[in-house]
Design a protein around this motif. Sequence first.
Motif, PDB file in Angstrom:
ATOM      1  N   MET A  69       0.843  -1.196   0.000  1.00  0.00           N
ATOM      2  CA  MET A  69       0.000   0.000   0.000  1.00  0.00           C
ATOM      3  C   MET A  69       0.879   1.247   0.000  1.00  0.00           C
ATOM      4  SD  MET A  69      -1.307  -0.148   3.958  1.00  0.00           S
ATOM      5  CE  MET A  69      -0.142  -0.516   5.251  1.00  0.00           C
ATOM      6  N   SER A  70       0.577   2.180  -0.851  1.00  0.00           N
ATOM      7  CA  SER A  70       1.387   3.391  -0.979  1.00  0.00           C
ATOM      8  C   SER A  70       0.748   4.527  -0.201  1.00  0.00           C
ATOM      9  CB  SER A  70       1.521   3.761  -2.456  1.00  0.00           C
ATOM     10  OG  SER A  70       0.254   3.938  -3.023  1.00  0.00           O
ATOM     11  N   THR A  71       0.536   4.321   1.101  1.00  0.00           N
ATOM     12  CA  THR A  71      -0.090   5.324   1.942  1.00  0.00           C
ATOM     13  C   THR A  71       0.960   6.029   2.790  1.00  0.00           C
ATOM     14  OG1 THR A  71      -0.401   3.745   3.719  1.00  0.00           O
ATOM     15  CG2 THR A  71      -2.161   3.915   2.089  1.00  0.00           C
ATOM     16  N   ASP A  72       0.564   7.164   3.372  1.00  0.00           N
ATOM     17  CA  ASP A  72       1.453   7.850   4.308  1.00  0.00           C
ATOM     18  C   ASP A  72       1.825   6.905   5.453  1.00  0.00           C
ATOM     19  OD1 ASP A  72      -0.215  11.089   4.067  1.00  0.00           O
ATOM     20  OD2 ASP A  72       1.189  10.057   2.745  1.00  0.00           O
ATOM     21  N   TYR A  73       0.868   6.084   5.834  1.00  0.00           N
ATOM     22  CA  TYR A  73       1.081   5.123   6.917  1.00  0.00           C
ATOM     23  C   TYR A  73       2.238   4.191   6.576  1.00  0.00           C
ATOM     24  CZ  TYR A  73      -0.049   1.062   9.839  1.00  0.00           C
ATOM     25  OH  TYR A  73       0.007   0.016  10.710  1.00  0.00           O
ATOM     26  N   GLN A  74       2.203   3.605   5.365  1.00  0.00           N
ATOM     27  CA  GLN A  74       3.252   2.676   4.970  1.00  0.00           C
ATOM     28  C   GLN A  74       4.586   3.386   4.788  1.00  0.00           C
ATOM     29  OE1 GLN A  74       3.484  -0.366   5.096  1.00  0.00           O
ATOM     30  NE2 GLN A  74       5.336  -0.833   3.931  1.00  0.00           N
ATOM     31  N   LYS A  75       4.538   4.595   4.262  1.00  0.00           N
ATOM     32  CA  LYS A  75       5.777   5.349   4.087  1.00  0.00           C
ATOM     33  C   LYS A  75       6.448   5.610   5.435  1.00  0.00           C
ATOM     34  CE  LYS A  75       4.358   7.656  -0.180  1.00  0.00           C
ATOM     35  NZ  LYS A  75       3.908   8.930  -0.794  1.00  0.00           N
ATOM     36  N   ALA A  76       5.642   5.911   6.451  1.00  0.00           N
ATOM     37  CA  ALA A  76       6.192   6.145   7.786  1.00  0.00           C
ATOM     38  C   ALA A  76       6.807   4.867   8.347  1.00  0.00           C
ATOM     39  CB  ALA A  76       5.100   6.671   8.713  1.00  0.00           C
ATOM     40  N   ARG A  77       6.171   3.734   8.082  1.00  0.00           N
ATOM     41  CA  ARG A  77       6.707   2.457   8.561  1.00  0.00           C
ATOM     42  C   ARG A  77       8.027   2.120   7.865  1.00  0.00           C
ATOM     43  NH1 ARG A  77       2.918  -2.862   9.096  1.00  0.00           N
ATOM     44  NH2 ARG A  77       2.850  -2.750   6.828  1.00  0.00           N
ATOM     45  N   GLU A  78       8.101   2.406   6.559  1.00  0.00           N
ATOM     46  CA  GLU A  78       9.336   2.160   5.817  1.00  0.00           C
ATOM     47  C   GLU A  78      10.455   3.085   6.289  1.00  0.00           C
ATOM     48  OE1 GLU A  78       7.124   0.680   1.695  1.00  0.00           O
ATOM     49  OE2 GLU A  78       8.078   2.656   1.814  1.00  0.00           O
ATOM     50  N   ALA A  79      10.104   4.331   6.618  1.00  0.00           N
ATOM     51  CA  ALA A  79      11.115   5.266   7.114  1.00  0.00           C
ATOM     52  C   ALA A  79      11.676   4.788   8.450  1.00  0.00           C
ATOM     53  CB  ALA A  79      10.510   6.660   7.258  1.00  0.00           C
ATOM     54  N   LEU A  80      10.816   4.251   9.300  1.00  0.00           N
ATOM     55  CA  LEU A  80      11.289   3.703  10.570  1.00  0.00           C
ATOM     56  C   LEU A  80      12.202   2.511  10.312  1.00  0.00           C
ATOM     57  CD1 LEU A  80      11.336   3.479  13.634  1.00  0.00           C
ATOM     58  CD2 LEU A  80       9.152   2.257  13.523  1.00  0.00           C
ATOM     59  N   GLY A  81      11.851   1.692   9.321  1.00  0.00           N
ATOM     60  CA  GLY A  81      12.688   0.544   8.972  1.00  0.00           C
ATOM     61  C   GLY A  81      14.080   0.966   8.516  1.00  0.00           C
ATOM     62  N   LEU A  82      14.143   2.027   7.740  1.00  0.00           N
ATOM     63  CA  LEU A  82      15.446   2.536   7.293  1.00  0.00           C
ATOM     64  C   LEU A  82      16.298   3.000   8.475  1.00  0.00           C
ATOM     65  CD1 LEU A  82      14.448   4.562   4.096  1.00  0.00           C
ATOM     66  CD2 LEU A  82      15.772   2.433   4.184  1.00  0.00           C
ATOM     67  N   ARG A  83      15.620   3.613   9.459  1.00  0.00           N
ATOM     68  CA  ARG A  83      16.343   4.072  10.651  1.00  0.00           C
ATOM     69  C   ARG A  83      16.875   2.880  11.446  1.00  0.00           C
ATOM     70  NH1 ARG A  83      19.934   6.436  13.280  1.00  0.00           N
ATOM     71  NH2 ARG A  83      19.410   7.453  15.263  1.00  0.00           N
ATOM     72  N   LEU A  84      16.087   1.813  11.531  1.00  0.00           N
ATOM     73  CA  LEU A  84      16.548   0.615  12.226  1.00  0.00           C
ATOM     74  C   LEU A  84      17.752   0.000  11.511  1.00  0.00           C
ATOM     75  CD1 LEU A  84      13.115  -1.076  13.066  1.00  0.00           C
ATOM     76  CD2 LEU A  84      14.625   0.152  14.639  1.00  0.00           C
ATOM     77  N   ARG A  85      17.695  -0.033  10.196  1.00  0.00           N
ATOM     78  CA  ARG A  85      18.821  -0.569   9.413  1.00  0.00           C
ATOM     79  C   ARG A  85      20.077   0.266   9.636  1.00  0.00           C
ATOM     80  NH1 ARG A  85      21.054  -0.198   4.153  1.00  0.00           N
ATOM     81  NH2 ARG A  85      21.715  -2.249   3.355  1.00  0.00           N
ATOM     82  N   GLU A  86      19.899   1.567   9.677  1.00  0.00           N
ATOM     83  CA  GLU A  86      21.030   2.462   9.908  1.00  0.00           C
ATOM     84  C   GLU A  86      21.697   2.162  11.241  1.00  0.00           C
ATOM     85  OE1 GLU A  86      20.631   6.822   9.022  1.00  0.00           O
ATOM     86  OE2 GLU A  86      20.924   6.958  11.189  1.00  0.00           O
TER      87      GLU A  86
END
Length: 284
Positions: free
Chosen positions: A1-18
């Motif tokens: 899903m290309s929602t703001d909700y999913q984008k926020a979850r993906e951004a958190l995932g990138l921070r965890l990877r970092e």
Amino acid sequence: MSTDYQKAREALGLRLRELRLNAPDGRLTGLQLAAILQWPNSSKVSKLELGRQTPTPDDLREWAEATGRPEAYDELASRLAGFESHIRSWRRTLANGFKPAHESLSGEIDRTRELWMWEESVIPGMVQTPDYARHVMTRYSELLSPASDIDEAVRARAKRQEWLYQPGHKLHVIMWEAALRSLICPPSVLAGQLDRLTGVIGMDTVELGVIPFTASMRIVPANGFWILDDRLVVAEDWHAELWLDDADNVALYLKVWRTLRESAVYGADAQNVINAARRALNAR
């Protein structure tokens, strides 16, 4: 899903990877981190980093500590709180029309096996006729955001109903009797919609219940919501749609649904309530 909700979850995932790649004692592989965290399923690391799963607060605390950055927990928790009850403003969502909004939810429904729905004042979208859906969308368009793609959205909603005819799917729907009688459309359109409801009662993929006006209620019959499997709640209010996927909220809405179900009637009794509403239209 290309929602703001999913984008926020993906951004958190990138921070965890970092955090994993920049651990003070050296970068960690996903397997190494899973071992430190004692997670039996190492794929959880990649799911969280790719935004395919929502972490719990405990997951975030353990991740921050395991990567040598315990002070990062407050930041991670703040990010999580920002989208656990993500609000999708209707004005923003409908800025591009009704059809994209419908397709966003349809993507989630496509990967869902079991749906629980409650509506207090409108026939649920999964069993709406095209004429009824058109009038409902027109009312919302007049109130919230003028839309030129209502006919396209009606077709998208009708296509979504193909879900009902796929083996292994189950729709559990409850509605208040008010939904059967609300004239948000011409009486002739509502009559056709009520006829449609009587037709779905016998479907093996649909369990349809109605709460009569005369039923005793254990809780207030408030705003409508959908529960998709055991992973996502979509709840509606006048200003926004809420997407909730944390376990506590999903459990709460399931409890609300089951409590409402105690007041519902099914089968022939539900048919009688629908037929009474249909006869009232004939008497107008």
